[in-house]
Design an enzyme around this catalytic site. Structure first.
Site, PDB file in Angstrom:
ATOM      1  N   SER A 266      -8.304  90.368 -64.527  1.00  0.00           N
ATOM      2  CA  SER A 266      -6.921  89.947 -64.221  1.00  0.00           C
ATOM      3  C   SER A 266      -6.191  89.507 -65.492  1.00  0.00           C
ATOM      4  O   SER A 266      -4.992  89.742 -65.626  1.00  0.00           O
ATOM      5  CB  SER A 266      -6.895  88.848 -63.152  1.00  0.00           C
ATOM      6  OG  SER A 266      -7.357  87.624 -63.662  1.00  0.00           O
ATOM      7  N   ASN A 267      -6.905  88.911 -66.432  1.00  0.00           N
ATOM      8  CA  ASN A 267      -6.267  88.586 -67.720  1.00  0.00           C
ATOM      9  C   ASN A 267      -5.894  89.865 -68.461  1.00  0.00           C
ATOM     10  O   ASN A 267      -4.798  89.979 -69.009  1.00  0.00           O
ATOM     11  CB  ASN A 267      -7.210  87.745 -68.590  1.00  0.00           C
ATOM     12  CG  ASN A 267      -7.104  86.268 -68.277  1.00  0.00           C
ATOM     13  OD1 ASN A 267      -6.110  85.626 -68.628  1.00  0.00           O
ATOM     14  ND2 ASN A 267      -8.096  85.737 -67.596  1.00  0.00           N
TER      15      ASN A 267
ATOM     16  N   LEU B 248     -22.679  87.823 -75.581  1.00  0.00           N
ATOM     17  CA  LEU B 248     -22.494  87.212 -76.899  1.00  0.00           C
ATOM     18  C   LEU B 248     -22.097  88.299 -77.903  1.00  0.00           C
ATOM     19  O   LEU B 248     -22.690  89.378 -77.925  1.00  0.00           O
ATOM     20  CB  LEU B 248     -23.813  86.551 -77.327  1.00  0.00           C
ATOM     21  CG  LEU B 248     -23.758  85.693 -78.581  1.00  0.00           C
ATOM     22  CD1 LEU B 248     -22.866  84.468 -78.362  1.00  0.00           C
ATOM     23  CD2 LEU B 248     -25.177  85.250 -78.968  1.00  0.00           C
TER      24      LEU B 248
ATOM     25  N   HIS C 199     -11.353  80.697 -72.628  1.00  0.00           N
ATOM     26  CA  HIS C 199     -12.390  79.993 -71.869  1.00  0.00           C
ATOM     27  C   HIS C 199     -11.709  79.116 -70.819  1.00  0.00           C
ATOM     28  O   HIS C 199     -10.733  78.426 -71.133  1.00  0.00           O
ATOM     29  CB  HIS C 199     -13.240  79.144 -72.819  1.00  0.00           C
ATOM     30  CG  HIS C 199     -14.409  78.520 -72.128  1.00  0.00           C
ATOM     31  ND1 HIS C 199     -15.561  79.228 -71.853  1.00  0.00           N
ATOM     32  CD2 HIS C 199     -14.592  77.289 -71.611  1.00  0.00           C
ATOM     33  CE1 HIS C 199     -16.397  78.435 -71.207  1.00  0.00           C
ATOM     34  NE2 HIS C 199     -15.833  77.257 -71.046  1.00  0.00           N
TER      35      HIS C 199
ATOM     36  N   LEU D 248     -18.656  88.628 -71.023  1.00  0.00           N
ATOM     37  CA  LEU D 248     -19.720  87.624 -70.923  1.00  0.00           C
ATOM     38  C   LEU D 248     -20.885  87.815 -71.889  1.00  0.00           C
ATOM     39  O   LEU D 248     -21.775  86.976 -71.942  1.00  0.00           O
ATOM     40  CB  LEU D 248     -20.228  87.566 -69.476  1.00  0.00           C
ATOM     41  CG  LEU D 248     -19.121  87.263 -68.447  1.00  0.00           C
ATOM     42  CD1 LEU D 248     -19.697  87.174 -67.047  1.00  0.00           C
ATOM     43  CD2 LEU D 248     -18.361  85.985 -68.801  1.00  0.00           C
TER      44      LEU D 248
ATOM     45  N   ASP E  31     -18.582  80.102 -77.518  1.00  0.00           N
ATOM     46  CA  ASP E  31     -17.531  79.083 -77.346  1.00  0.00           C
ATOM     47  C   ASP E  31     -17.397  78.094 -78.496  1.00  0.00           C
ATOM     48  O   ASP E  31     -16.985  76.953 -78.291  1.00  0.00           O
ATOM     49  CB  ASP E  31     -17.764  78.291 -76.038  1.00  0.00           C
ATOM     50  CG  ASP E  31     -17.829  79.201 -74.825  1.00  0.00           C
ATOM     51  OD1 ASP E  31     -17.123  80.231 -74.826  1.00  0.00           O
ATOM     52  OD2 ASP E  31     -18.585  78.889 -73.892  1.00  0.00           O
TER      53      ASP E  31
HETATM   54  C1  GAR Z   1     -11.459  83.978 -66.803  1.00  0.00           C
HETATM   55  O1  GAR Z   1     -11.262  82.781 -66.098  1.00  0.00           O
HETATM   56  C2  GAR Z   1     -11.986  83.676 -68.207  1.00  0.00           C
HETATM   57  O2  GAR Z   1     -11.486  82.494 -68.748  1.00  0.00           O
HETATM   58  C3  GAR Z   1     -13.452  83.542 -67.926  1.00  0.00           C
HETATM   59  O3  GAR Z   1     -13.746  84.573 -67.028  1.00  0.00           O
HETATM   60  C4  GAR Z   1     -12.590  84.798 -66.179  1.00  0.00           C
HETATM   61  C5  GAR Z   1     -12.304  86.266 -66.156  1.00  0.00           C
HETATM   62  O4  GAR Z   1     -11.333  86.563 -65.194  1.00  0.00           O
HETATM   63  N1  GAR Z   1     -14.213  83.630 -69.129  1.00  0.00           N
HETATM   64  C6  GAR Z   1     -15.297  82.885 -69.358  1.00  0.00           C
HETATM   65  O5  GAR Z   1     -15.749  82.109 -68.541  1.00  0.00           O
HETATM   66  C7  GAR Z   1     -15.926  83.086 -70.741  1.00  0.00           C
HETATM   67  N2  GAR Z   1     -16.907  82.076 -71.020  1.00  0.00           N
HETATM   68  P1  GAR Z   1     -10.591  87.961 -65.192  1.00  0.00           P
HETATM   69  O6  GAR Z   1     -11.677  89.049 -65.301  1.00  0.00           O
HETATM   70  O7  GAR Z   1      -9.901  88.021 -63.862  1.00  0.00           O
HETATM   71  O8  GAR Z   1      -9.641  87.992 -66.361  1.00  0.00           O
END
Ligand code: GAR
Length: 188
Positions: free
Chosen positions: A12-13, A88, A105, A86, A146
């Site tokens: 979604s991002n 590294l 994050h 996700l 992170d």
């Molecule tokens: C988001 O909330 C992002 O911040 C998180 O995964 C989600 C992905 O959502 N990332 C982490 O937790 C990284 N450590 P999305 O696939 O809908 O963009």
């Protein structure tokens, strides 16, 4: 800025960033590639619908070869944004893109970061600790989970009644509102 987005899931991002920059070429950011470590990620179809080329990463290739650098070069990628990615990031990639890889994050780092702290796990931990606020951190990526320098943070107040799912929703809205802005600023 010729941007590659790295994702592992819903995206979604990534969708918000692609839609913003396709609608606003004057921002000076073009999403030229979407990379996923999962062949089933919903983000792949989303990107294809928007005419953004996609690439699926195999773990072995990512960690045991540097072939990805050639792929990124062939799309003339000069900046990478992790958006729910996700794995590294290996040293060769950090070194090839110094201060040119960002991550988002879903918490206020350094709290609730590190290995295993992603997605719903983060929001459950925030809830369990009775935090009164959470938020987002956008930071440069180094070779540890992170830990790179923070570029931007924004907080949301939490209600004691909020469930982890509600926290997730509010934090995600904050991500969507801010990630593209930070990328535009860096492109400037
Ligand atoms: C988001 O909330 C992002 O911040 C998180 O995964 C989600 C992905 O959502 N990332 C982490 O937790 C990284 N450590 P999305 O696939 O809908 O963009």
């Amino acid at each position: 800025m010729r941007l590659a987005l790295f994702v592992s899931g819903t995206g979604s991002n990534a969708r918000t960033i692609i839609d913003r920059f396709q609608a606003h070429p004057e921002d000076g950011v073009e999403v030229v590639l979407l990379v996923s470590n999962k062949a089933t990620a919903g983000a792949l179809a989303m990107a294809t619908e928007r005419d953004v080329p996609t690439l699926v990463l195999a773990r072995k290739d990512f960690y045991e070869t540097e072939e990805l650098l050639q792929d990124l070069a062939s799309f003339r990628v000069d900046f990478i944004a992790l958006a729910g990615f996700l794995w590294l990031v290996p040293a060769y990639l950090v070194q090839a893109f110094p201060q040119r890889i960002l991550n988002i994050h879903p918490a206020l780092l350094p709290a609730y970061g590190g290995r295993g702290m992603y997605g719903a796990n983060v929001h459950r931990a925030v809830k369990e600790h009775g935090e009164t606020e959470s938020g987002i951190t956008i930071h440069y990526v180094n070779e540890k989970y992170d830990e790179g320098n923070t570029v931007f943070q924004a907080a949301v107040r939490l209600d004691p009644e909020d469930t982890p799912e509600q926290i997730a929703e509010r934090v995600l809205r904050l991500e969507h509102a801010n990630y593209w802005r930070v990328l535009r600023r860096l492109a400037d």
